[in-house]
Design an enzyme around this catalytic site. Structure first.
Site, PDB file in Angstrom:
ATOM      1  CD  GLN A 181      10.387   2.705  11.037  1.00 51.55           C
ATOM      2  OE1 GLN A 181       9.375   2.226  11.508  1.00 51.55           O
ATOM      3  NE2 GLN A 181      10.572   4.296  11.286  1.00 51.55           N
ATOM      4  CG  ASN A 183       6.881   4.620  13.325  1.00 48.63           C
ATOM      5  OD1 ASN A 183       7.184   5.571  14.122  1.00 48.63           O
ATOM      6  ND2 ASN A 183       6.264   5.252  12.227  1.00 48.63           N
ATOM      7  CE  LYS A 184       7.410  -1.831  10.468  1.00 49.03           C
ATOM      8  NZ  LYS A 184       8.298  -0.581   9.577  1.00 49.03           N
ATOM      9  CG  ASN A 185       3.766  -3.880  17.326  1.00 49.06           C
ATOM     10  OD1 ASN A 185       3.432  -2.918  16.544  1.00 49.06           O
ATOM     11  ND2 ASN A 185       2.742  -4.628  17.682  1.00 49.06           N
ATOM     12  CG  LEU A 186      11.434  -5.767  19.625  1.00 46.81           C
ATOM     13  CD1 LEU A 186      11.145  -7.123  20.049  1.00 46.81           C
ATOM     14  CD2 LEU A 186      12.529  -5.781  18.793  1.00 46.81           C
TER      15      LEU A 186
END
Ligand code: PLP
Length: 377
Positions: A181, A183-186
């Site tokens: 999603q 906002n995730k780091n990847l």
């Protein structure tokens, strides 16, 4: 307002990735195809060669893991009240019963003593969540699972690149679910992947991902399980492939930002304000979020704090998360206030400070100065 808006999260997609997405869009093949296969191969390599399949969210990944494990009506699944509601919703989605275990006040992750206490003859699985990218005690988790013959569906949505004793989360364990999603780091804008144990599980995951279909030869098709429509597209897989190239850099920068947060807050911050910093888990966390617990000033504490951070400092905060068991749908299943006191307190007082790849050390200094100013007056 002199300073630009500083959000708690913002994705960074580089020009090379944007060009790769453009190529897919012009290629004549935009849904699941060669980019999805390449992304799955890259993910599998990242997770030590374990089978990996991609999906259109990090929610259906967990639902499908539960289905592969054969979990359904009559079964109990233990999880934490402090997570995105998806973590508990998937248990209900497969017809099983969610059972909550309270969290540890220091790590803010599910308390493994409480997990053990919640196990009954109906318990079939545990879904631990690695909040902000901090793993639970993985040795203890898998010892409990082995002792009670439980499956584990790790909600590692926030833990891409997190480590346990030097090993990547996802490179060992049972089912491990990640979210891509925004906002995730990847990120792939939306998406997710599931790390599986063997090729049989991977084939079943492919069926659940696409209507239960198995194809053979040029025109052979059969359906033998009830699947859904959860496949990732080549458009989003191209974003993921671009993000894979920089993920180690991204996580290293997040770690540097987190170190600077601790430096700027200083050793006396907690004693002076009554606020609580996160665990300084520099050997394990991928620093997906930087969360502090506010000193309790009664109802509305967090809303007032968030409002002042925005109005006086132009900083947008998040909160991760409100306790799941107090949502109406969960109250209707018998959950109520007082059942999980640590989760209820932290769910009311946790705030998420800015933490993302494009942030600078100066942004951290600005964020900390603002927190200190608001707490001091
Ligand atoms: C992001 C997230 C999810 C859900 O992922 P989606 O890709 O949005 O479906 C689940 N659990 C946790 C802890 C998350 O952070």
């Amino acid at each position: 307002m002199s300073l630009p808006f500083l959000p708690f999260s913002r994705p960074t997609i580089d020009e090379e990735t944007i060009a790769a997405v453009g190529e897919v869009l012009r290629s004549g093949w935009i849904t699941s195809g060669p980019k999805v296969q390449a992304f799955e191969a890259a993910l599998s390599a990242y997770f030590g060669g374990r089978p990996v399949r991609t999906f259109n969210s990090g929610t259906c990944t967990m639902e499908i893991a539960l289905r592969i494990a054969g979990i359904g009506p009559g079964d109990e699944v233990i999880t934490t009240p402090i997570s995105w509601v998806a973590t508990a919703n998937v248990i209900i989605e497969v017809g099983a019963t969610p059972v909550f275990a309270d969290i540890d006040p220091v790590t803010r992750n599910i308390d493994l003593d409480q997990v053990e206490a919640a196990i009954t003859p109906r318990t079939k699985a545990i879904i631990p969540v690695y909040l902000s990218g901090l793993p639970v005690d993985m040795d203890r988790l898998y010892a409990i699972a082995a002792k009670h013959k439980l499956r584990v569906v790790e909600d590692a949505a926030q833990a891409f690149g997190s480590l346990w004793k030097g090993q990547r989360i996802g490179s060992f364990g049972d089912f491990v679910s990640f979210s891509f999603q925004a906002n995730k780091n990847l990120t792939t804008a939306e998406g997710g992947c599931l790390v599986l144990n063997n090729e049989d599980e991977a084939r079943l995951a492919e069926k659940y991902r696409l209507q239960g279909v198995t194809r053979s030869g040029l025109d052979g098709i059969d359906v033998d399980v009830l699947g859904g429509k959860y496949n990732m597209t080549d458009v989003t897989a191209a974003i993921g492939l671009g993000q894979m190239k920089v993920i180690d850099q991204v996580n290293a920068h997040r770690k540097a930002l987190a170190e600077h947060y601790f430096r700027c807050f200083g050793p006396d911050f907690e004693a002076q304000t009554g606020a609580q910093l996160p665990q300084p888990a520099f050997e394990t966390s991928n620093w997906h979020l930087f969360q502090i617990i506010l000193p309790d000033q009664g109802p509305g504490t967090r809303a007032r704090f968030m409002e002042r951070m925005k109005a006086e400092h132009n900083i947008g905060l998040g909160y991760h998360y409100a306790p799941i068991h107090l949502f109406t749908m969960y109250r209707e299943r018998g959950f109520k206030e007082g059942m999980f006191p640590v989760s209820e307190k932290i769910g009311r007082l946790t705030v998420t400070l800015p933490m993302f790849y494009a942030m600078t050390l100066a942004d951290v200094e600005r964020s900390v100065a603002a927190v200190k100013a608001v707490l001091a007056s």
